[in-house]
Design a protein around this motif. Structure first.
Motif, PDB file in Angstrom:
ATOM      1  N   ALA A  32       0.650  -1.283  -0.054  1.00 10.96           N
ATOM      2  CA  ALA A  32       0.206  -0.090   0.098  1.00 10.96           C
ATOM      3  C   ALA A  32       0.789   1.422   0.061  1.00 10.96           C
ATOM      4  N   LEU A  33       2.042   1.098   0.158  1.00  8.99           N
ATOM      5  CA  LEU A  33       3.186   2.398   0.409  1.00  8.99           C
ATOM      6  C   LEU A  33       4.042   2.290  -0.754  1.00  8.99           C
ATOM      7  N   THR A  34       4.605   3.477  -1.026  1.00 10.36           N
ATOM      8  CA  THR A  34       5.502   3.531  -2.096  1.00 10.36           C
ATOM      9  C   THR A  34       6.814   3.172  -1.363  1.00 10.36           C
ATOM     10  N   THR A  35       7.937   2.732  -2.027  1.00 12.71           N
ATOM     11  CA  THR A  35       9.193   2.394  -1.711  1.00 12.71           C
ATOM     12  C   THR A  35       9.908   3.325  -0.740  1.00 12.71           C
ATOM     13  N   ASP A  36       9.724   4.580  -0.970  1.00 13.01           N
ATOM     14  CA  ASP A  36      10.099   5.663  -0.219  1.00 13.01           C
ATOM     15  C   ASP A  36       9.417   6.475   0.713  1.00 13.01           C
ATOM     16  N   ALA A  37       8.225   5.703   1.263  1.00 10.17           N
ATOM     17  CA  ALA A  37       6.945   6.343   1.958  1.00 10.17           C
ATOM     18  C   ALA A  37       7.693   6.950   3.395  1.00 10.17           C
ATOM     19  N   THR A  38       7.188   7.814   4.088  1.00 12.39           N
ATOM     20  CA  THR A  38       7.772   8.498   4.912  1.00 12.39           C
ATOM     21  C   THR A  38       6.466   8.798   6.080  1.00 12.39           C
ATOM     22  N   MET A  39       6.538   8.938   7.220  1.00  8.83           N
ATOM     23  CA  MET A  39       5.376   9.279   7.987  1.00  8.83           C
ATOM     24  C   MET A  39       5.784  10.126   9.289  1.00  8.83           C
ATOM     25  N   SER A  40       4.910  10.743  10.018  1.00 10.14           N
ATOM     26  CA  SER A  40       5.065  11.393  11.456  1.00 10.14           C
ATOM     27  C   SER A  40       3.994  10.962  12.142  1.00 10.14           C
ATOM     28  N   ASP A  41       4.257  10.869  13.378  1.00 11.87           N
ATOM     29  CA  ASP A  41       3.322  10.796  14.600  1.00 11.87           C
ATOM     30  C   ASP A  41       3.335  11.625  15.449  1.00 11.87           C
ATOM     31  N   ASP A  42       2.298  12.384  15.869  1.00 16.51           N
ATOM     32  CA  ASP A  42       1.984  13.415  16.749  1.00 16.51           C
ATOM     33  C   ASP A  42       3.030  14.385  16.189  1.00 16.51           C
ATOM     34  N   THR A  44       6.127  14.305  14.711  1.00 16.90           N
ATOM     35  CA  THR A  44       7.700  14.113  14.698  1.00 16.90           C
ATOM     36  C   THR A  44       7.577  12.926  13.711  1.00 16.90           C
ATOM     37  N   ASP A  45       8.519  13.268  12.875  1.00 14.38           N
ATOM     38  CA  ASP A  45       8.775  12.227  11.773  1.00 14.38           C
ATOM     39  C   ASP A  45       9.674  11.258  12.396  1.00 14.38           C
ATOM     40  N   ARG A  46       8.955  10.003  12.012  1.00 13.70           N
ATOM     41  CA  ARG A  46       9.477   8.596  12.689  1.00 13.70           C
ATOM     42  C   ARG A  46      10.132   7.696  11.582  1.00 13.70           C
ATOM     43  N   ASN A  47      10.731   6.828  12.077  1.00 11.01           N
ATOM     44  CA  ASN A  47      11.214   5.614  11.134  1.00 11.01           C
ATOM     45  C   ASN A  47       9.791   4.859  10.841  1.00 11.01           C
ATOM     46  N   LEU A  48       9.198   4.820   9.487  1.00  7.18           N
ATOM     47  CA  LEU A  48       8.261   4.288   9.270  1.00  7.18           C
ATOM     48  C   LEU A  48       8.434   2.777   9.573  1.00  7.18           C
ATOM     49  N   SER A  49       9.198   1.972   9.057  1.00  8.10           N
ATOM     50  CA  SER A  49       9.380   0.415   9.453  1.00  8.10           C
ATOM     51  C   SER A  49       9.299   0.073  11.088  1.00  8.10           C
ATOM     52  N   ALA A  50      10.042   0.937  11.885  1.00  3.44           N
ATOM     53  CA  ALA A  50      10.177   0.722  13.189  1.00  3.44           C
ATOM     54  C   ALA A  50       8.795   1.023  13.772  1.00  3.44           C
ATOM     55  N   TRP A  51       8.234   2.166  13.330  1.00  8.61           N
ATOM     56  CA  TRP A  51       6.934   2.541  13.955  1.00  8.61           C
ATOM     57  C   TRP A  51       5.918   1.696  13.713  1.00  8.61           C
ATOM     58  N   ALA A  52       5.690   1.154  12.382  1.00 10.61           N
ATOM     59  CA  ALA A  52       4.757   0.027  12.004  1.00 10.61           C
ATOM     60  C   ALA A  52       4.842  -1.307  12.840  1.00 10.61           C
ATOM     61  N   ASP A  53       6.126  -1.967  13.002  1.00  9.42           N
ATOM     62  CA  ASP A  53       6.315  -2.819  13.781  1.00  9.42           C
ATOM     63  C   ASP A  53       6.134  -2.689  15.243  1.00  9.42           C
ATOM     64  N   ARG A  54       6.130  -1.438  15.885  1.00 12.70           N
ATOM     65  CA  ARG A  54       5.827  -1.361  17.197  1.00 12.70           C
ATOM     66  C   ARG A  54       4.456  -1.022  17.564  1.00 12.70           C
ATOM     67  N   GLU A  55       3.713  -0.212  16.479  1.00  7.04           N
ATOM     68  CA  GLU A  55       2.392   0.296  16.791  1.00  7.04           C
ATOM     69  C   GLU A  55       1.314  -0.312  16.313  1.00  7.04           C
ATOM     70  N   ILE A  56       1.784  -1.100  15.230  1.00  4.52           N
ATOM     71  CA  ILE A  56       0.581  -1.971  14.284  1.00  4.52           C
ATOM     72  C   ILE A  56       0.964  -3.422  14.615  1.00  4.52           C
ATOM     73  N   PHE A  57       2.064  -3.739  13.939  1.00  6.14           N
ATOM     74  CA  PHE A  57       1.996  -5.287  13.779  1.00  6.14           C
ATOM     75  C   PHE A  57       2.549  -6.091  15.231  1.00  6.14           C
TER      76      PHE A  57
END
Length: 108
Positions: A32-42, A44-57
């Motif tokens: 669902a994401l582009t290969t270079d997708a980025t994100m922020s939480d509240d 603050t930019d976060r490492n998307l992969s680490a964030w998804a592992d911790r907060e989702i999966f």
């Protein structure tokens, strides 16, 4: 508040993102994401992969969508996971070539 069924989310990329989160499907999430997708939480930019592992999966994340913007690129959702419980959240998406290239989330 009335829940919006996932199949009624307007934007196909956002719909695929929410479906992947709720299914706990890492492969579908990556798709669902582009290969270079980025994100922020509240804000603050976060490492998307680490964030998804911790907060989702790693925490059984799940979104219940309550509202969407007219273009489908902004959601109000109740987000819950095993780490934080349930909270009201906002999600804003940038879509490029049919995939999410950025998302910004935070407490509503």
């Amino acid at each position: 508040m009335q829940m919006i069924p996932i199949d009624e989310l307007t934007d196909p990329a956002v719909r695929a993102f929410v479906q992947a989160v709720n299914a706990g499907d890492r492969a579908a999430f990556r798709d669902a994401l582009t290969t270079d997708a980025t994100m922020s939480d509240d804000g603050t930019d976060r490492n998307l992969s680490a964030w998804a592992d911790r907060e989702i999966f790693g925490a059984n994340g799940h979104m219940t969508v309550d509202e969407q913007s007219g273009d489908g690129l902004a959601l109000q959702a109740r987000y819950r996971n095993d780490a934080w419980g349930e909270m009201d959240t906002t999600w804003r998406f940038t879509v490029s070539d049919g995939r999410v290239s950025r998302f910004d989330t935070g407490q509503a």
